[in-house]
Design an enzyme around this catalytic site. Structure first.
Site, PDB file in Angstrom:
ATOM      1  N   HIS B  21      21.948  74.517  31.165  1.00 57.98           N
ATOM      2  CA  HIS B  21      22.140  72.984  31.079  1.00 57.98           C
ATOM      3  C   HIS B  21      21.725  72.609  29.683  1.00 57.98           C
ATOM      4  CE1 HIS B  21      21.884  72.956  35.734  1.00 57.98           C
ATOM      5  NE2 HIS B  21      23.120  72.498  35.154  1.00 57.98           N
ATOM      6  N   LYS B  45      23.478  65.538  51.185  1.00 55.63           N
ATOM      7  CA  LYS B  45      23.311  67.050  50.576  1.00 55.63           C
ATOM      8  C   LYS B  45      21.869  67.238  50.547  1.00 55.63           C
ATOM      9  CE  LYS B  45      24.803  69.378  46.335  1.00 55.63           C
ATOM     10  NZ  LYS B  45      25.436  69.029  45.039  1.00 55.63           N
ATOM     11  N   ARG B  94      31.559  77.540  32.078  1.00 57.85           N
ATOM     12  CA  ARG B  94      31.089  79.182  32.335  1.00 57.85           C
ATOM     13  C   ARG B  94      32.218  80.144  32.075  1.00 57.85           C
ATOM     14  NH1 ARG B  94      27.415  79.012  36.788  1.00 57.85           N
ATOM     15  NH2 ARG B  94      28.877  77.520  37.342  1.00 57.85           N
ATOM     16  N   SER B 132      22.192  76.898  38.607  1.00 53.81           N
ATOM     17  CA  SER B 132      21.366  76.412  39.678  1.00 53.81           C
ATOM     18  C   SER B 132      21.264  77.176  40.851  1.00 53.81           C
ATOM     19  CB  SER B 132      21.309  74.785  40.032  1.00 53.81           C
ATOM     20  OG  SER B 132      21.182  74.097  38.796  1.00 53.81           O
TER      21      SER B 132
END
Lengths: 156, 156, 156, 156, 156, 156
Positions: B21, B45, B94, B132
């Site tokens: 990040h 969440k 990515r 993450s």
């Protein structure tokens, strides 16, 4: 039911049905005698809209299409197809990420469904970014999802 | 706020922020006047780290970057962008698996966000295997995740 | 040239330029001070249209965009960028198949181009099925490619 | 344990083990001195079959393979490999969707596992549509999953 | 040749060999007794470097690796493997685009090669953007490709 | 030709036709009144087998299928479909790499072909590694390609 009648099932949760779903069903109609848009019910899954609401929307959206019927089922899709005499499944493909999943499912359905055949249509460009998941996210965040929904669905 | 100021939002959960990040944000800085690294809060969440902890880390990591601000928001990213006058979103890509998802989201944001533009940078090779999710897995299993975290994050 | 001027190169063969190319360039304009749409010349490649024709079309298509310049180069894109002081490359991404190729090229350009940064925009849905290759195929087969071309290009 | 013994771990949930898993293990046997088929236990994950049931099946399926051992572990796979002296991990690849995930994991294991090497075999065509997830779906829907299971597994 | 000797072929054009190739070969060495790095000769293909040059580079690059041999062959890879008693092929996978191609080839080699087994290693992050194609492009454009080549290759 | 007759074109080079092609055509037959297996002729492309040889093989392979006709065309597929009154195209999808290409083509055909609809079937597992390209490679290398060819094709 005539022996040669071509019946196709378009299965899904339709939570809610989107413009993308409607487009795939309409494009498939010339190929089949009947297309059954059928809600698969999974008792362990949470839905944003009730089964009744989702069935009502399907009835409303396709009320002018004589070839379309609305259905519901529990358990394996292949069993439902056998029960109603459908030899075809219909699926829309939006992108390459959809592909490997759909390939696996269609190959399995061919094996456990005694040659149940899955017919794929690729989403038109203007619908390839629409999914029920995204529509739900917009709704949960109080956004306006109407550009992605059929005209018959009014949510406020 | 000047009318022509170029403001960009880099949204995420940052649970926790990774070296990947940080690299994407730093590479984007020459393009913009301000980059707002903003935590999207989703009450349904579960997060591994508290909102306070995650915000503190962001402040710490970017404290020497005058163009970077830290933010937080609930609801749709596009609404937040409008509120703070941001016309750009920043995303790192990515791998090809990221692509179809990001394409869908960026096309939707363009429609519901009145031409909010998403700018993509591709991760450098040394960061393309960092996420993450993976960092959390390593932490849950009591492994050492420091190679994937910015120097300012110390977890023991 | 001011030291901080943000110059971006949009390289390609443009054989011919399509509506998809034009859309990506226009969306990028607010980010940069100058965008150089540049034809890379590869003497070993066959083109359908002459270099002069392709350059003329570029001039015509962007004649009302003060930030756009037209260029041409031989050899590595990174060398051309260095010569004209461009620190950015612009690329459009249409689908996941494009991704791995573009990732490889952008990572190489970062290494051999001394941190030349590639900025990606994802094609809008209405342009994601358009490519110069497809336009050439339509033309070779005497089909009508005008729906995929900018208005300024007239081929009969 | 001799210093040069080649030990490989094939990790998974095996909920349940499928014919596809068995094929990958058998194809790998000529390469290694020992292959440890090991169940990774994640206390936060729900399984359809108990750990005891899954271990019993593994023992049964591989009881005639002298090179195969059955194991179990909690926490990171790389720690388990180190404890038992394994320098190799074995993974099957079924399709491109598997690839980016496996790439990320294998690159991480190389970093945090001190050069633990992951060896990939691509599934044979007749097994590439089989996964434990699909087998569980068929079972939950009261379908017949035996075509996808090793002969030693009998579920009624 | 002992009956159980584990022989592996790493086939390619090696036009030229890159650091990525060398890394895959070195990582594979503990698994095999012999690894044959073999140039497949296709009389209809144009190469940038002569066969002699490419073979010399291979000899030079691996001269300190006792397990590595250099080979060459015409025709099908599976025939060559059979002739030299190799039961394994070695391939590096860089990205998802490589995957479907390699899957097809490995499944065919299993069928026409009497269970010739292909072993895949995924490229390390620092090598996943390197290919002979890209190296050739850099060279043709008079760029410096040495960062992507083994130390033993000097091109000026 | 009755107005409602359902005519489908399965276009290709068929250089040569493979078992995979035959399977896709046979699975499609219940859906259509006529399926035209048609060789697209591209004067700039080199083929391994002559047009006559390829047409003969098609005639031979489908001689017992009353719904199948053999055709040939030059130029755009959509023009040929219009000429013979076909509203459908048939394509087989083998893997995710095929997908983005086929998506582009089908979306174009819908636009330039006045709603010509492309119907996709996913290859069965036992055929998903077969392509004409691979068959040609095996033949050029003097290998045995018969496992991938219909029984009617005998090449020695």
């Amino acid at each position: 039911m005539k022996p040669k009648e071509k019946i196709c099932v378009f299965p899904g949760s339709f939570d809610p049905i989107t413009s993308g779903h409607v487009d795939v069903v309409k494009r498939s109609l010339p190929l089949f005698d009947r297309v059954v848009v059928a809600i698969g019910i999974n008792s362990q899954k949470k839905y944003l809209f009730s089964l009744e609401q989702r069935l009502n929307w399907l009835e409303e959206v396709f009320k002018d299409e004589p070839k379309v019927e609305i259905g519901r089922f529990e358990g394996l899709t292949v069993k439902y197809c056998k029960e109603i005499g459908a030899r075809y499944l219909l699926r829309g493909l939006r992108n390459a990420s959809d592909f490997d999943y759909e390939k696996t499912i269609s190959q399995l359905n061919q094996i456990i469904g005694e040659d149940l055949e899955t017919i794929f249509l690729i989403s038109r460009p203007e619908f390839s970014h629409i999914s029920s998941t995204i529509v739900r996210e917009i709704m949960k965040a109080k956004g306006d999802a109407t550009p992605f929904l059929p005209d018959q669905i009014r949510i406020n």
